[in-house]
Write a protein that holds these residues in place. Structure first.
Motif, mmCIF file in Angstrom:
data_model
loop_
_atom_site.group_PDB
_atom_site.id
_atom_site.type_symbol
_atom_site.label_atom_id
_atom_site.label_comp_id
_atom_site.label_asym_id
_atom_site.label_seq_id
_atom_site.Cartn_x
_atom_site.Cartn_y
_atom_site.Cartn_z
ATOM 1 N N ALA A 1 0.828 -1.209 0.000
ATOM 2 C CA ALA A 1 0.000 0.000 0.000
ATOM 3 C C ALA A 1 0.862 1.259 0.000
ATOM 4 C CB ALA A 1 -0.931 -0.013 1.211
ATOM 5 N N THR B 1 -2.676 -3.914 -11.751
ATOM 6 C CA THR B 1 -3.828 -3.350 -12.446
ATOM 7 C C THR B 1 -4.205 -2.024 -11.791
ATOM 8 O OG1 THR B 1 -5.446 -4.440 -11.026
ATOM 9 C CG2 THR B 1 -4.678 -5.666 -12.976
ATOM 10 N N ARG B 2 -4.949 -1.214 -12.528
ATOM 11 C CA ARG B 2 -5.372 0.079 -11.994
ATOM 12 C C ARG B 2 -6.266 -0.114 -10.773
ATOM 13 N NH1 ARG B 2 -8.915 4.292 -12.249
ATOM 14 N NH2 ARG B 2 -8.020 6.342 -12.737
ATOM 15 N N SER B 3 -7.147 -1.109 -10.842
ATOM 16 C CA SER B 3 -8.053 -1.360 -9.721
ATOM 17 C C SER B 3 -7.280 -1.820 -8.482
ATOM 18 C CB SER B 3 -9.106 -2.397 -10.110
ATOM 19 O OG SER B 3 -8.485 -3.633 -10.469
ATOM 20 N N ALA B 4 -6.207 -2.581 -8.688
ATOM 21 C CA ALA B 4 -5.405 -3.044 -7.550
ATOM 22 C C ALA B 4 -4.728 -1.872 -6.847
ATOM 23 C CB ALA B 4 -4.361 -4.048 -8.028
ATOM 24 N N SER C 1 -5.799 1.280 -6.882
ATOM 25 C CA SER C 1 -6.876 2.031 -6.219
ATOM 26 C C SER C 1 -7.272 1.351 -4.914
ATOM 27 C CB SER C 1 -8.085 2.136 -7.141
ATOM 28 O OG SER C 1 -7.789 2.915 -8.280
ATOM 29 N N HIS C 2 -7.331 0.023 -4.940
ATOM 30 C CA HIS C 2 -7.674 -0.721 -3.728
ATOM 31 C C HIS C 2 -6.638 -0.496 -2.635
ATOM 32 C CE1 HIS C 2 -9.035 -3.923 -1.112
ATOM 33 N NE2 HIS C 2 -7.815 -4.463 -1.148
ATOM 34 N N GLN C 3 -5.354 -0.512 -3.006
ATOM 35 C CA GLN C 3 -4.298 -0.283 -2.027
ATOM 36 C C GLN C 3 -4.392 1.112 -1.421
ATOM 37 O OE1 GLN C 3 -2.277 -2.455 -0.716
ATOM 38 N NE2 GLN C 3 -3.001 -4.123 -2.037
ATOM 39 N N ASN D 1 -7.182 2.819 -1.046
ATOM 40 C CA ASN D 1 -8.328 2.790 -0.125
ATOM 41 C C ASN D 1 -7.960 2.117 1.194
ATOM 42 O OD1 ASN D 1 -9.961 4.031 -2.036
ATOM 43 N ND2 ASN D 1 -10.691 2.091 -2.893
ATOM 44 N N VAL D 2 -7.223 1.016 1.097
ATOM 45 C CA VAL D 2 -6.788 0.304 2.304
ATOM 46 C C VAL D 2 -5.912 1.201 3.172
ATOM 47 C CG1 VAL D 2 -5.321 -1.578 3.136
ATOM 48 C CG2 VAL D 2 -6.953 -1.997 1.291
ATOM 49 N N GLU E 1 -7.881 3.774 5.059
ATOM 50 C CA GLU E 1 -8.557 3.181 6.218
ATOM 51 C C GLU E 1 -7.602 3.051 7.398
ATOM 52 O OE1 GLU E 1 -10.327 -0.515 5.215
ATOM 53 O OE2 GLU E 1 -11.601 0.307 3.626
#
Length: 302
Positions: free
Chosen positions: A9, A32-35, A37-39, A41-42, A45
């Motif tokens: 992250a 990937t772009r989504s991966a 973005s997910h990192q 977001n994590v 948090e």
């Protein structure tokens, strides 16, 4: 219980902050772009506040995000340094050096085997800057830059002084039956680095003042200037480092002995954090040894 952010992250956020784009970060990290973005977001948090704002397809760091990005970069640098040194004598990892183009081509690149033999497991990356005083690349560990030494908030150490003098190929010299007095040079094809200053200063030091230099060819770096001179196309202002090897091999000659000291010099430039690294320090020590030997052979002040 306080959670620690994952290094994945942190690396994703550092790449986003540096490149200004989720897509670019994904490409650099091979995710990937989504991966990515997910990192992000994590990580938000874990830290408990917004690090970035999405604006259409772009992304902008919040004020807290900008401050956090600076701390993340420091933390990742520390982790990287911890993996660089395998033991006191053996260094591993990647060391990136940026060098002014002329010095890189005609001097540094011809000496590297001495360093690579000493540190065979250290991956050495040599870059050429877009202009001799450029230190803008954040991925570079150590710059060998040509300028006046004014790089605020950086570690700056003069590496070598430079003496300037005319050079040309033996063919060019003999084709004209010699060059005569320095005043004759203004009628000959002259090559210039960035502007006409070096030629004007050298000519003035040799009794040719108030000279209006017109025409000639202006190059962006010393590499091109010297290549044209070696090819017998005209006269250039050489120096004791870039031209030293070509002079020893007879590719160039000095038609006039008088030299002048350049108002600029080559400097070692780095961030204060990077200069403390063992691999950077080892390269600096090796480089200074080379310079001491080279300047004792090439310097001939007149």
């Amino acid at each position: 219980m306080k959670r620690y952010p994952s290094t994945t992250a942190l690396r994703a956020f550092e790449a986003i902050s540096r490149l200004g784009s989720v897509s670019a970060a994904a490409e650099e990290l091979n995710l990937t772009r989504s991966a990515v973005s997910h990192q992000l977001n994590v990580l938000e948090e874990v830290v408990g506040f917004a690090l970035a704002r999405r604006e259409g397809r772009g992304i902008t760091l919040t004020r807290k995000g900008e401050n956090y990005a600076l701390e993340v970069k420091k933390a990742l640098t520390i982790l990287l340094e911890a993996s660089r040194v395998n033991c006191e004598e053996e260094m591993i990892g990647k060391l990136t050096i940026s060098c002014a183009p002329g010095l890189a081509n005609y001097w540094l690149c011809r000496k590297l085997s001495g360093f690579t033999k000493k540190y065979p497991k250290l991956s050495l990356h040599i870059l050429s800057s877009s202009f001799p005083s450029d230190i803008s690349n954040d991925n570079v560990d150590l710059f060998i830059a040509y300028g006046n030494g004014n790089w605020p908030e950086k570690y700056v150490k003069q590496l070598m002084t430079i003496r300037l003098f005319p050079v040309c190929s033996p063919h060019f010299f003999h084709q004209r039956g010699g060059l005569g007095h320095p005043s004759n040079l203004v009628k000959m094809p002259l090559f210039h680095l960035v502007n006409h200053t070096d030629w004007r200063v050298w000519l003035a030091a040799n009794g040719v003042s108030n000279t209006q230099l017109e025409g000639g060819v202006i190059f962006s770096d010393a590499n091109l200037v010297q290549s044209a001179a070696i090819a017998g196309q005209g006269l250039a202002i050489g120096d004791n480092m870039v031209s030293g090897d070509a002079l020893e091999k007879g590719l160039l000659i000095r038609p006039f002995e008088k030299s002048i000291e350049s108002p600029r010099a080559y400097y070692l430039v780095a961030s204060p954090e990077k200069v403390e690294r063992k691999d950077v320090s080892a390269f600096i020590d090796w480089l200074e040894g080379l310079v001491s030997d080279a300047q004792s052979r090439y310097d001939r002040p007149k």
